[in-house]
Design a protein around this motif. Structure first.
Motif, PDB file in Angstrom:
ATOM      1  N   VAL A  11       0.847  -1.248   0.090  1.00 37.15           N
ATOM      2  CA  VAL A  11      -0.010  -0.042  -0.175  1.00 37.15           C
ATOM      3  C   VAL A  11       0.692   1.302   0.040  1.00 37.15           C
ATOM      4  N   VAL A  12       0.505   2.191  -0.581  1.00 31.67           N
ATOM      5  CA  VAL A  12       0.985   3.534  -0.624  1.00 31.67           C
ATOM      6  C   VAL A  12       0.674   4.301   0.855  1.00 31.67           C
ATOM      7  N   LEU A  13       1.933   4.781   1.257  1.00 32.05           N
ATOM      8  CA  LEU A  13       2.062   5.696   2.634  1.00 32.05           C
ATOM      9  C   LEU A  13       2.049   7.113   2.050  1.00 32.05           C
ATOM     10  N   VAL A  14       1.497   7.837   2.919  1.00 32.62           N
ATOM     11  CA  VAL A  14       1.235   9.397   2.517  1.00 32.62           C
ATOM     12  C   VAL A  14       1.662  10.135   3.883  1.00 32.62           C
ATOM     13  N   ASP A  15       1.948  11.289   3.494  1.00 34.37           N
ATOM     14  CA  ASP A  15       2.011  12.158   4.969  1.00 34.37           C
ATOM     15  C   ASP A  15       0.788  12.977   5.212  1.00 34.37           C
ATOM     16  N   VAL A  23       6.222   2.911   0.509  1.00 38.18           N
ATOM     17  CA  VAL A  23       5.317   1.831   0.542  1.00 38.18           C
ATOM     18  C   VAL A  23       5.435   0.820   1.567  1.00 38.18           C
ATOM     19  N   VAL A  24       4.694   0.102   2.110  1.00 34.71           N
ATOM     20  CA  VAL A  24       4.669  -1.048   3.200  1.00 34.71           C
ATOM     21  C   VAL A  24       3.454  -2.024   2.714  1.00 34.71           C
ATOM     22  N   THR A  25       3.701  -3.048   3.568  1.00 32.48           N
ATOM     23  CA  THR A  25       2.602  -3.918   3.499  1.00 32.48           C
ATOM     24  C   THR A  25       1.479  -3.437   4.045  1.00 32.48           C
ATOM     25  N   ARG A  33      -0.151   1.994  12.241  1.00 31.27           N
ATOM     26  CA  ARG A  33      -1.205   3.079  12.114  1.00 31.27           C
ATOM     27  C   ARG A  33      -0.613   4.088  11.319  1.00 31.27           C
ATOM     28  N   LEU A  34       0.041   3.745  10.112  1.00 28.13           N
ATOM     29  CA  LEU A  34       0.452   4.810   9.208  1.00 28.13           C
ATOM     30  C   LEU A  34      -0.526   5.177   8.325  1.00 28.13           C
ATOM     31  N   GLU A  76       0.115   0.074  -4.237  1.00 26.66           N
ATOM     32  CA  GLU A  76       1.309   0.606  -5.020  1.00 26.66           C
ATOM     33  C   GLU A  76       1.038   0.659  -6.844  1.00 26.66           C
ATOM     34  N   GLY A  77       1.212   1.805  -7.229  1.00 25.98           N
ATOM     35  CA  GLY A  77       1.247   1.742  -8.778  1.00 25.98           C
ATOM     36  C   GLY A  77      -0.291   2.103  -9.041  1.00 25.98           C
ATOM     37  N   GLU A  78      -1.222   2.354  -8.173  1.00 23.20           N
ATOM     38  CA  GLU A  78      -2.506   2.772  -8.491  1.00 23.20           C
ATOM     39  C   GLU A  78      -2.967   4.029  -8.157  1.00 23.20           C
ATOM     40  N   SER A  79      -3.690   4.788  -9.032  1.00 27.77           N
ATOM     41  CA  SER A  79      -4.362   5.967  -8.695  1.00 27.77           C
ATOM     42  C   SER A  79      -5.665   5.622  -7.800  1.00 27.77           C
ATOM     43  N   TYR A  80      -6.202   6.672  -7.248  1.00 23.82           N
ATOM     44  CA  TYR A  80      -7.473   6.682  -6.573  1.00 23.82           C
ATOM     45  C   TYR A  80      -8.510   5.995  -7.291  1.00 23.82           C
TER      46      TYR A  80
END
Length: 167
Positions: A11-15, A23-25, A33-34, A76-80
């Motif tokens: 999955v994509v992590l954001v700030d 990215v992380v699992t 809780r990222l 990862e690699g996907e848009s919304y």
């Protein structure tokens, strides 16, 4: 080829500003809780009722709660929008439907921190519910959701977006 288990999805992590930072699992994202991204798709019928889904008891977050939206984490690699189309296909068995972007929202609680993009679409079904994710589903008038929520819980991030919907 074996399908990837949900806990192993990347999955994509954001700030806090919704900017990608890595990215992380899914498992690590939940454990720590990222902040991540998710797509929410509100599925209305032609009468204006909303299709709600009861989340499976095996879900990693809000098990057994009613959900106002189909959807899930952006991989990862996907848009919304890519994630929204994938989730509609996986969860409800529908594709080829026009998505209308509504708004983005940030939601945070003790278990979840997520930047969501909310979409709406119109479909009268029939739906093929994904057994691993959804126990049942039905159309409901928006005005009846609060009453049902007094008896059975709804996902808190869903209730937040409901408050922002024009009536």
């Amino acid at each position: 080829m074996h399908p990837v288990k949900p806990a192993e999805e990347i999955v994509v992590l954001v700030d806090q500003d919704n900017q990608p930072i890595g990215v992380v699992t899914r498992k690590i994202m939940r454990q720590q809780r990222l902040i991540h991204r998710a797509s929410y798709i509100l599925v209305f019928n032609t009468c204006g009722e909303l299709f709600i889904q009861k989340r499976s008891r095996s879900k990693d977050i809000y098990p057994g709660y009613w959900d106002l939206a189909a959807g899930g984490v952006v991989l990862e690699g996907e848009s919304y929008e890519d994630a929204a189309k994938r989730e509609l296909r996986e969860e409800l068995g529908i594709s080829g439907i026009k998505l209308r972007p509504l708004f983005d929202q940030y939601y945070e609680d003790a278990a979840n921190r997520v930047w969501g993009r909310i979409f709406a679409c119109t479909s009268n079904g029939p739906f093929a519910l994904q057994e691993e994710e959804i126990d049942e589903g039905r159309f409901i008038a928006l005005g009846e959701i609060e009453q049902l929520n007094r008896i059975e819980p709804f996902t808190p991030d869903g209730l937040l977006l409901l408050a922002r919907l024009p009536r």
